[in-house]
Design a protein around this motif. Structure first.
Motif, PDB file in Angstrom:
ATOM      1  N   GLY A  92       0.598  -0.990   0.351  1.00 31.15           N
ATOM      2  CA  GLY A  92       0.166  -0.429   0.593  1.00 31.15           C
ATOM      3  C   GLY A  92       0.843   1.155   0.040  1.00 31.15           C
ATOM      4  N   GLU A  93       0.491   2.234   0.553  1.00 32.21           N
ATOM      5  CA  GLU A  93       0.940   3.943  -0.171  1.00 32.21           C
ATOM      6  C   GLU A  93      -0.218   4.584   1.378  1.00 32.21           C
ATOM      7  OE1 GLU A  93       1.008   5.303  -3.607  1.00 32.21           O
ATOM      8  OE2 GLU A  93      -0.805   6.434  -3.509  1.00 32.21           O
ATOM      9  N   VAL A  94       1.101   6.536   1.699  1.00 35.38           N
ATOM     10  CA  VAL A  94      -0.209   5.946   2.646  1.00 35.38           C
ATOM     11  C   VAL A  94       0.427   8.193   1.495  1.00 35.38           C
ATOM     12  CG1 VAL A  94       0.965   7.391   4.672  1.00 35.38           C
ATOM     13  CG2 VAL A  94       1.348   5.643   4.826  1.00 35.38           C
ATOM     14  N   ALA A  95      -0.912   8.477   2.166  1.00 31.77           N
ATOM     15  CA  ALA A  95      -1.027   9.491   1.601  1.00 31.77           C
ATOM     16  C   ALA A  95      -0.529  11.034   1.904  1.00 31.77           C
ATOM     17  CB  ALA A  95      -2.718   9.843   1.070  1.00 31.77           C
ATOM     18  N   GLY A  96      -0.429  10.838   3.396  1.00 35.34           N
ATOM     19  CA  GLY A  96      -0.342  11.717   4.543  1.00 35.34           C
ATOM     20  C   GLY A  96       0.232  11.667   5.586  1.00 35.34           C
ATOM     21  N   ALA A  97       1.752  12.116   6.163  1.00 36.02           N
ATOM     22  CA  ALA A  97       2.166  11.444   7.390  1.00 36.02           C
ATOM     23  C   ALA A  97       3.296  13.202   7.785  1.00 36.02           C
ATOM     24  CB  ALA A  97       3.263  10.517   6.991  1.00 36.02           C
ATOM     25  N   PRO A  98       3.402  13.004   9.151  1.00 43.87           N
ATOM     26  CA  PRO A  98       4.770  13.938   9.234  1.00 43.87           C
ATOM     27  C   PRO A  98       6.110  14.044   8.482  1.00 43.87           C
ATOM     28  CG  PRO A  98       3.913  12.728  11.151  1.00 43.87           C
ATOM     29  CD  PRO A  98       3.815  12.849  10.578  1.00 43.87           C
ATOM     30  N   LEU A  99       5.866  14.200   7.601  1.00 41.11           N
ATOM     31  CA  LEU A  99       6.501  14.288   6.185  1.00 41.11           C
ATOM     32  C   LEU A  99       8.478  14.259   6.826  1.00 41.11           C
ATOM     33  CD1 LEU A  99       5.716  15.410   3.154  1.00 41.11           C
ATOM     34  CD2 LEU A  99       5.143  13.428   3.867  1.00 41.11           C
ATOM     35  N   ASP A 100       8.919  14.963   7.959  1.00 41.05           N
ATOM     36  CA  ASP A 100      10.496  15.349   7.952  1.00 41.05           C
ATOM     37  C   ASP A 100      10.787  14.427   9.040  1.00 41.05           C
ATOM     38  OD1 ASP A 100      10.078  17.889   6.966  1.00 41.05           O
ATOM     39  OD2 ASP A 100       9.515  19.022   9.014  1.00 41.05           O
ATOM     40  N   SER A 101       9.277  13.455   9.533  1.00 42.25           N
ATOM     41  CA  SER A 101       9.746  12.095  10.656  1.00 42.25           C
ATOM     42  C   SER A 101       9.903  10.575  10.111  1.00 42.25           C
ATOM     43  CB  SER A 101       8.952  12.170  11.710  1.00 42.25           C
ATOM     44  OG  SER A 101       9.014  13.487  12.330  1.00 42.25           O
ATOM     45  N   VAL A 102       9.373  10.935   9.023  1.00 41.77           N
ATOM     46  CA  VAL A 102       9.628   9.460   7.553  1.00 41.77           C
ATOM     47  C   VAL A 102      10.905   9.484   7.697  1.00 41.77           C
ATOM     48  CG1 VAL A 102       9.349   8.020   6.123  1.00 41.77           C
ATOM     49  CG2 VAL A 102       7.509   9.918   7.219  1.00 41.77           C
ATOM     50  N   PRO A 103      11.904   8.312   7.862  1.00 35.40           N
ATOM     51  CA  PRO A 103      12.932   7.860   7.537  1.00 35.40           C
ATOM     52  C   PRO A 103      13.293   7.813   5.790  1.00 35.40           C
ATOM     53  CG  PRO A 103      12.093   6.525   9.933  1.00 35.40           C
ATOM     54  CD  PRO A 103      10.882   7.477   8.749  1.00 35.40           C
ATOM     55  N   ASP A 104      14.530   7.343   6.138  1.00 34.55           N
ATOM     56  CA  ASP A 104      14.982   7.540   5.039  1.00 34.55           C
ATOM     57  C   ASP A 104      14.351   5.966   4.210  1.00 34.55           C
ATOM     58  OD1 ASP A 104      15.944   9.871   4.090  1.00 34.55           O
ATOM     59  OD2 ASP A 104      18.210   9.245   4.903  1.00 34.55           O
ATOM     60  N   TYR A 105      14.254   4.621   4.956  1.00 32.83           N
ATOM     61  CA  TYR A 105      14.202   3.481   4.604  1.00 32.83           C
ATOM     62  C   TYR A 105      12.644   3.831   4.346  1.00 32.83           C
ATOM     63  CZ  TYR A 105      13.577   2.290   9.583  1.00 32.83           C
ATOM     64  OH  TYR A 105      12.982   1.951  10.320  1.00 32.83           O
ATOM     65  N   LEU A 106      11.859   4.530   4.407  1.00 36.05           N
ATOM     66  CA  LEU A 106      10.594   3.843   4.979  1.00 36.05           C
ATOM     67  C   LEU A 106       9.925   5.281   3.261  1.00 36.05           C
ATOM     68  CD1 LEU A 106       8.987   3.775   8.280  1.00 36.05           C
ATOM     69  CD2 LEU A 106       9.448   1.776   6.128  1.00 36.05           C
ATOM     70  N   GLN A 107      10.056   5.938   2.454  1.00 31.79           N
ATOM     71  CA  GLN A 107      10.236   6.802   1.756  1.00 31.79           C
ATOM     72  C   GLN A 107       9.589   5.912   1.032  1.00 31.79           C
ATOM     73  OE1 GLN A 107      10.417  10.216   1.779  1.00 31.79           O
ATOM     74  NE2 GLN A 107      11.196  10.034   4.070  1.00 31.79           N
ATOM     75  N   ASP A 108       9.403   4.870   0.503  1.00 33.90           N
ATOM     76  CA  ASP A 108       8.703   4.319  -0.638  1.00 33.90           C
ATOM     77  C   ASP A 108       7.620   4.162  -0.152  1.00 33.90           C
ATOM     78  OD1 ASP A 108      11.381   4.304  -2.478  1.00 33.90           O
ATOM     79  OD2 ASP A 108      12.159   2.222  -1.961  1.00 33.90           O
TER      80      ASP A 108
END
Length: 341
Positions: A92-108
């Motif tokens: 799946g994919e996430v449409a919205g999140a606290p983007l500054d806190s999403v780790p590099d390995y979860l960007q996909d």
């Protein structure tokens, strides 16, 4: 006998056929639309948890909360990083999140046009409402946002619920059902269970260990969760509770008196392996390698862990920030397996 019809007659027949075909098609579409479920009739999955309804400085007061979650939601907002992890791992994919806190390995795991939903502690309510999500997931640091967010869309808390493995199994299984990826969820859990068992077999032969957190140049010993039971303790207890590391001190909480430990403490207890979480790197307050600089001194060099090259630096974001999720749990396993080589 060959009959020749006037062109006008042929045109009339063709037009009539087109009208009839159009009516038939429109009728079929109307029938399909009538049979299709409306938003209120769409298939849902029920989720329940014990929500703390007490104020910030009050004794916890738990209330059973149940929410109907839509299956196959088109737009998901996730404040809980392990949810971002698991949704992405299940396709799946996430449409919205606290983007500054999403780790590099979860960007996909983020949609190409993912929007910033706020921070781990505070929601951008105006932006979230404007985006009209189908589902919002909170947990841990964001649990206090429930009241406001639940007025926008179905909101659930996938934070800590029991032990690490209990929380992982509950959340992965539930999100698999929501996303229609039940088989993928079951397979992922099976693989992770096997990986944890393999890591535990390694730590069983590794002697004693001590987990320490480095922050601001100081050290704090990590204790098994049964010494406290709060969420911070559960996170700190991962090494012992999940991966079976034998604590070098039976009662770490009592031995440290709740204070940061000294370098002399490390030498006195002398663990066979020292497991290190760099909190400042996890929170973005320091560059990678900061903890290694703190531990690079003559006292630490005398410990068995240092002399046997058994100071293991754990992925700080995975161990301190995310806590859970399919990909993150594999990172934890890989970190522990470093001592197998």
């Amino acid at each position: 006998m060959h009959i020749t019809r006037p062109i006008a007659t042929l045109s009339l027949v063709a037009a009539s056929a087109l009208v009839l075909a159009g009516c038939s098609s429109a009728g079929e579409e109307a029938a399909e639309a009538a049979d299709a479920p409306t938003a209120s009739e769409a298939e849902t999955v029920e989720f329940s948890w014990d929500r703390n309804i007490a104020g910030e400085d009050e004794e916890p007061e738990l209330e059973k909360t149940t929410v109907e979650v839509p299956k196959n939601p088109e737009k998901i907002v996730a404040f809980e990083m392990s949810t971002v992890d698991t949704i992405g791992a299940l396709g799946g994919e996430v449409a919205g999140a606290p983007l500054d806190s999403v780790p590099d390995y979860l960007q996909d795991a983020l949609a190409d046009d993912a929007f910033n939903a706020g921070t781990l502690f505070e929601a951008d309510l105006i932006e979230i409402e404007a985006q009209q999500p189908d589902l919002i997931v909170i947990g841990g640091r964001s649990s206090g946002l429930y009241e406001d967010l639940s007025e926008i869309a179905p909101t659930i808390d996938l934070g800590i619920a029991g032990t690490y493995t209990e929380t992982l199994e509950r959340n992965v299984t539930f999100l698999g059902e929501v996303l229609g990826a039940e088989d993928e969820a079951a397979s992922a859990l099976e693989d992770l269970e096997a990986g944890i068992d393999e890591a535990k077999a390694v730590t069983a032969e590794a002697g004693t260990g001590l987990g320490v957190m480095v922050s601001g140049g100081e050290l704090s010993a990590l204790a098994p969760s049964e010494q406290g039971g709060g969420s911070a303790n559960v996170r700190g207890g991962l090494l012992y509770d999940v991966f079976g590391v034998e604590p070098v001190v039976e009662d770490i909480a009592s031995a440290t008196h709740g204070e940061p430990v000294s370098f002399e403490f490390l030498l006195e207890k002398n663990p066979d392996t020292l497991w290190v979480v760099d909190r400042d790197v996890a929170t973005g307050e320091a560059e990678a390698g900061a903890a290694a600089e703190v531990l690079d001194n003559d006292i630490v060099k005398q410990t068995a862990a240092a002399q046997n090259d058994r100071i293991v630096y754990l992925d700080p974001v995975a161990w301190y920030i995310v806590y859970g999720g399919i990909e993150t749990t594999q990172l934890l396993i890989d970190d522990v397996m470093q001592i197998a080589s």
